[in-house]
Design a protein around this motif. Structure first.
Motif, PDB file in Angstrom:
ATOM      1  N   LEU A  89      30.922  34.055 -37.011  1.00 51.45           N
ATOM      2  CA  LEU A  89      29.589  33.490 -36.776  1.00 51.45           C
ATOM      3  C   LEU A  89      29.149  32.621 -37.954  1.00 51.45           C
ATOM      4  CD1 LEU A  89      27.781  36.616 -35.253  1.00 51.45           C
ATOM      5  CD2 LEU A  89      28.377  34.506 -34.052  1.00 51.45           C
ATOM      6  N   TRP A  90      29.499  33.047 -39.157  1.00 53.26           N
ATOM      7  CA  TRP A  90      29.119  32.296 -40.359  1.00 53.26           C
ATOM      8  C   TRP A  90      29.781  30.932 -40.389  1.00 53.26           C
ATOM      9  CZ3 TRP A  90      31.279  32.589 -45.866  1.00 53.26           C
ATOM     10  CH2 TRP A  90      30.380  32.011 -46.771  1.00 53.26           C
ATOM     11  N   GLU A  91      31.039  30.889 -39.979  1.00 57.49           N
ATOM     12  CA  GLU A  91      31.747  29.615 -39.937  1.00 57.49           C
ATOM     13  C   GLU A  91      31.049  28.631 -38.997  1.00 57.49           C
ATOM     14  OE1 GLU A  91      34.147  28.429 -41.737  1.00 57.49           O
ATOM     15  OE2 GLU A  91      34.283  30.287 -42.899  1.00 57.49           O
ATOM     16  N   LYS A  92      30.500  29.142 -37.911  1.00 62.74           N
ATOM     17  CA  LYS A  92      29.777  28.273 -36.974  1.00 62.74           C
ATOM     18  C   LYS A  92      28.436  27.833 -37.574  1.00 62.74           C
ATOM     19  CE  LYS A  92      31.821  30.403 -32.857  1.00 62.74           C
ATOM     20  NZ  LYS A  92      31.552  31.177 -31.620  1.00 62.74           N
ATOM     21  N   MET A  93      27.759  28.737 -38.280  1.00 60.62           N
ATOM     22  CA  MET A  93      26.452  28.414 -38.874  1.00 60.62           C
ATOM     23  C   MET A  93      26.570  27.410 -40.018  1.00 60.62           C
ATOM     24  SD  MET A  93      24.120  31.874 -38.980  1.00 60.62           S
ATOM     25  CE  MET A  93      25.376  33.048 -39.428  1.00 60.62           C
ATOM     26  N   ARG A  94      27.701  27.377 -40.675  1.00 63.52           N
ATOM     27  CA  ARG A  94      27.881  26.508 -41.833  1.00 63.52           C
ATOM     28  C   ARG A  94      28.186  25.059 -41.462  1.00 63.52           C
ATOM     29  NH1 ARG A  94      32.449  28.913 -45.318  1.00 63.52           N
ATOM     30  NH2 ARG A  94      31.842  27.243 -46.738  1.00 63.52           N
ATOM     31  N   LYS A 103      21.585  27.199 -35.065  1.00 62.64           N
ATOM     32  CA  LYS A 103      21.720  28.066 -36.237  1.00 62.64           C
ATOM     33  C   LYS A 103      20.852  29.314 -36.098  1.00 62.64           C
ATOM     34  CE  LYS A 103      22.981  24.861 -39.950  1.00 62.64           C
ATOM     35  NZ  LYS A 103      22.567  24.284 -41.243  1.00 62.64           N
ATOM     36  N   SER A 104      19.634  29.110 -35.613  1.00 64.54           N
ATOM     37  CA  SER A 104      18.711  30.226 -35.443  1.00 64.54           C
ATOM     38  C   SER A 104      19.248  31.231 -34.419  1.00 64.54           C
ATOM     39  CB  SER A 104      17.344  29.701 -35.007  1.00 64.54           C
ATOM     40  OG  SER A 104      16.432  30.756 -34.846  1.00 64.54           O
ATOM     41  N   LYS A 105      19.852  30.723 -33.329  1.00 68.44           N
ATOM     42  CA  LYS A 105      20.413  31.618 -32.306  1.00 68.44           C
ATOM     43  C   LYS A 105      21.581  32.433 -32.864  1.00 68.44           C
ATOM     44  CE  LYS A 105      19.128  28.677 -28.379  1.00 68.44           C
ATOM     45  NZ  LYS A 105      19.637  27.804 -27.285  1.00 68.44           N
ATOM     46  N   LEU A 106      22.446  31.754 -33.609  1.00 71.51           N
ATOM     47  CA  LEU A 106      23.580  32.459 -34.211  1.00 71.51           C
ATOM     48  C   LEU A 106      23.101  33.492 -35.225  1.00 71.51           C
ATOM     49  CD1 LEU A 106      25.998  29.436 -34.762  1.00 71.51           C
ATOM     50  CD2 LEU A 106      26.317  31.309 -33.139  1.00 71.51           C
ATOM     51  N   ALA A 107      22.048  33.154 -35.993  1.00 71.13           N
ATOM     52  CA  ALA A 107      21.494  34.099 -36.963  1.00 71.13           C
ATOM     53  C   ALA A 107      20.917  35.323 -36.257  1.00 71.13           C
ATOM     54  CB  ALA A 107      20.414  33.421 -37.801  1.00 71.13           C
ATOM     55  N   THR A 108      20.284  35.094 -35.104  1.00 71.95           N
ATOM     56  CA  THR A 108      19.729  36.207 -34.322  1.00 71.95           C
ATOM     57  C   THR A 108      20.828  37.145 -33.851  1.00 71.95           C
ATOM     58  OG1 THR A 108      17.913  34.801 -33.572  1.00 71.95           O
ATOM     59  CG2 THR A 108      18.352  36.798 -32.310  1.00 71.95           C
ATOM     60  N   VAL A 109      21.912  36.554 -33.350  1.00 71.45           N
ATOM     61  CA  VAL A 109      23.050  37.367 -32.889  1.00 71.45           C
ATOM     62  C   VAL A 109      23.628  38.173 -34.040  1.00 71.45           C
ATOM     63  CG1 VAL A 109      25.387  37.260 -31.938  1.00 71.45           C
ATOM     64  CG2 VAL A 109      23.608  35.765 -31.020  1.00 71.45           C
ATOM     65  N   LEU A 131      24.682  37.329 -44.562  1.00 70.20           N
ATOM     66  CA  LEU A 131      23.320  37.862 -44.469  1.00 70.20           C
ATOM     67  C   LEU A 131      22.306  36.910 -45.099  1.00 70.20           C
ATOM     68  CD1 LEU A 131      21.689  40.219 -43.472  1.00 70.20           C
ATOM     69  CD2 LEU A 131      22.236  41.455 -45.567  1.00 70.20           C
ATOM     70  N   GLN A 132      22.668  36.295 -46.226  1.00 65.90           N
ATOM     71  CA  GLN A 132      21.769  35.317 -46.863  1.00 65.90           C
ATOM     72  C   GLN A 132      21.526  34.114 -45.959  1.00 65.90           C
ATOM     73  OE1 GLN A 132      23.183  34.375 -50.919  1.00 65.90           O
ATOM     74  NE2 GLN A 132      24.237  36.341 -50.840  1.00 65.90           N
ATOM     75  N   THR A 133      22.581  33.619 -45.307  1.00 65.98           N
ATOM     76  CA  THR A 133      22.448  32.484 -44.398  1.00 65.98           C
ATOM     77  C   THR A 133      21.578  32.846 -43.208  1.00 65.98           C
ATOM     78  OG1 THR A 133      24.667  31.784 -45.042  1.00 65.98           O
ATOM     79  CG2 THR A 133      23.733  30.752 -43.095  1.00 65.98           C
TER      80      THR A 133
END
Length: 647
Positions: A89-94, A103-109, A131-133
């Motif tokens: 998930l982090w790789e997708k958010m970055r 990004k917000s949806k991925l962070a929620t998941v 977690l920081q991201t």
């Protein structure tokens, strides 16, 4: 023939490999021994069967090793599978090409997956970054979930190498009430956290984000055990320790002992980068006895001081160490700054420490070798910088309130009560010792300026408002020290050369114009005369050449001309009033016969300055051309000034 065949057989026998000793009986013994080993036949059979199978490929070996490693990690890490999912998930958010909504949806998941295990995830090398991201990109409600889960473990996480970054991120995004709660969680543990290399970062971050009362509550815990145990006692209106002690009826000796027990481990570990520690040290020095204060000054004097002077409190400590340190300790401070002088000069607070060194330390050879030489390498950058120019202006015009506020001038006059001689300041935030130092004023530019006369008059009438302060601490005559550092060191020549080379840039600069003015006038008291008089003439001609350039007809380019620019026109006007040599050069090279062209706009202030000059020769030289412009109303001049000159 028989003999030949016999010899041939001997040669053939010699070529044959010689056998060692007969080992038939040993093999027989081992064979009989192996019969008694249980499972021997099965082992030999399995080896025989393996030999029949085909050998594994390198790819299959790698796959087997990877599977074995994964199995070991799963056994060792209870949240290994979760960490793998979070990493994806982090790789997708970055990714840079992803929208904020995604990004917000991925962070929620990710937060939903981490719920209940956030504290364990926070101390992981990789997952803590995830977690920081998530905290950065999620909604406020989701941040509240994370905060509520980690808050009971805030102290533990504050000491962890990886979790500390999450704690800082949470403090940055917290609301006022949440920040108040986090700071309350630190109550009673501020001293222990400041002694911890990682935990001290959290306390400093909270201190920077806190309001005035919250800062005071964090700082008060370092004062005494009572203030550490009873939070309500810290909520007093008094801010300084010397006022808190009588207000709360604390024992001064007990407070001093407690602060020493808190501060000493911090000094030994070298955790001196934080402003809360600087504030605590200043308060400690205000009540410390002579030996304790001298010991702190000795410990701070050296390379450690460079790490402190980036804050206001750290700069004050630096000045206290320079003022009260011995010659040996001052030498350590200056040597510790080697290689960092340019950076210190450009720092908002560090430049004041450098100015204090130039005003107090008597070892001018050491200062020239380390400080002056490094300043010369970055001279062009310094003269154009708001902070970098101040050490240079301190030498050209010491303690001028126009270049530094009254607070900055007060800083060099801080003192430690226990280390002061009788009659000096009684507090560390000191009552200023004001002593008027009237500049040596003469009629010509060589010995002083018109501005110096005015400043001397104002200073004599109201020295405190004028800000002429005495920076004591050195035994050498200040004028001799100033001459050695500015002229004898070669700094003056380098400074004039820089002004000649960058005259246009300095005149148009809001900060550089002050440097070129002080250099052109020769400094207060004419310190640059007669050493660099020839170079000053070249500087006057360089400015006059810029002023002689044709006037631009385009509105956009008008500010590029030194006579029409807001900053340069005013500094040239000031030079005309204060330096007759410059006024004469400017008139003859650039303005004679062209005054009607420059009688309007910002340039008119320069033209009118010739009639307002205190030098009668300058007025007489220009009056024949300028007076008709005044009579026709093309040139405006203040009547009070004109009447005063005529009188």
């Amino acid at each position: 023939m028989a003999a030949k065949e016999q010899n041939k057989n001997k040669i053939d026998d010699s070529k044959k490999r010689k056998r060692g000793p007969d080992t038939t009986h040993k093999k027989a013994f081992n064979k009989g021994l192996n019969k008694n080993i249980p499972g021997k036949d099965r082992f030999e059979k399995s080896n025989h069967d393996d030999n029949k199978t085909e050998p594994k490929s390198k790819r299959q070996v790698r796959i087997n090793q990877k599977e074995l490693t994964e199995a070991r990690k799963k056994k060792r890490k209870p949240h290994y599978t979760l960490e793998q999912e979070l990493a994806l998930l982090w790789e997708k958010m970055r990714r840079r090409n992803i929208t904020k909504e995604d990004k917000s949806k991925l962070a929620t998941v990710a937060i939903q997956k981490m719920k209940g295990t956030i504290c364990e995830i926070a101390v992981s090398h990789v997952s803590s970054r995830v977690l920081q991201t998530c905290v950065k990109n999620c909604s406020q409600a989701e941040r509240d979930i994370v905060l509520e889960e980690i808050r009971p473990h805030l102290l533990t996480l504050s000491r962890d190498t990886y979790a500390v970054h999450l704690v800082k991120k949470i403090l940055d995004t917290a609301s006022k009430n949440q920040l108040e709660g986090c700071i309350s969680s630190l109550h009673g543990h501020v001293a222990s956290l400041l002694r911890h290399m990682v935990g001290s970062v959290v306390v400093e971050h909270a201190y920077q984000l806190a309001n005035s009362s919250q800062k005071q509550s964090l700082l008060s815990e370092l004062y005494s055990v009572e203030l550490q145990l009873f939070k309500d006692l810290a909520s007093t209106k008094e801010k300084r320790l010397i006022d808190i002690i009588p207000k709360l009826g604390l024992n001064k000796a007990s407070v001093q002992r407690h602060m020493a027990s808190v501060i000493q481990p911090i000094l030994e570990k070298g955790i001196l980068d934080h402003s809360i520690i600087h504030s605590a040290l200043i308060e400690y020095l205000s009540i410390a006895d002579k030996s304790s204060a001298a010991d702190v000054v000795k410990q701070l004097s050296g390379p450690l001081l460079v790490r402190m002077i980036h804050t206001k409190g750290g700069a004050k400590l630096g000045m206290l160490c320079v003022k009260h340190g011995s010659a040996k300790e001052r030498k350590k401070i200056i040597k510790g700054m080697k290689g960092h002088i340019g950076k210190i000069a450009n720092d908002q607070y560090g430049n004041t420490v450098l100015g204090c060194i130039l005003s107090v330390v008597d070892d001018t050879k050491l200062i020239t070798k380390i400080v002056i030489r490094e300043l010369q390498t970055v001279l062009k950058e310094l003269v154009l910088d708001k902070n970098g120019r101040r050490p240079l202006l301190q030498l050209l015009h010491p303690n001028c309130p126009h270049y530094a506020g009254i607070g900055d001038l007060a800083s060099p006059n801080l003192s430690i009560p226990s280390l002061c001689s009788k009659g000096e300041g009684s507090e560390v935030n000191l009552d200023l010792e004001m002593e008027v130092k009237l500049p040596e004023v003469a009629e010509s530019c060589d010995k002083g300026t018109e501005s110096d006369k005015e400043e001397a008059t104002v200073a004599s009438e109201n020295p405190k408002e004028h800000g002429q302060l005495l920076v004591d601490g050195g035994k050498k005559d200040p004028s001799l020290r100033r001459f050695e550092l500015l002229v004898k060191s070669g700094l003056a020549e380098s400074l004039v050369d820089t002004c000649i080379e960058s005259a246009g840039e300095l005149l148009l600069s809001n900060f550089g114009k002050d440097v070129i003015y002080e250099v052109a006038t020769g400094g207060v008291g004419g310190v640059l005369h007669p050493s660099v008089d020839e170079k000053l003439v070249a500087l006057y001609e360089a400015i006059a050449t810029l002023a002689s350039l044709p006037k631009s007809s385009e509105e956009a380019k008008k500010d590029d001309h030194v006579l029409e620019n807001f900053h340069s026109s005013r500094i040239i006007r000031k030079l005309v009033l204060d330096c007759s040599a410059f006024a004469s050069t400017l008139w003859k090279s650039a303005l004679e016969g062209k005054c009607q062209l420059w009688a309007q706009g910002h340039s008119s202030k320069v033209i009118s300055a010739f009639l307002e000059s205190s030098d009668s020769k300058i007025r007489d030289m220009t009056k024949s051309e300028l007076q008709p412009l005044v009579d026709n109303g093309l040139l405006k001049i203040r009547e009070t000034k004109l009447a005063g000159k005529e009188g």
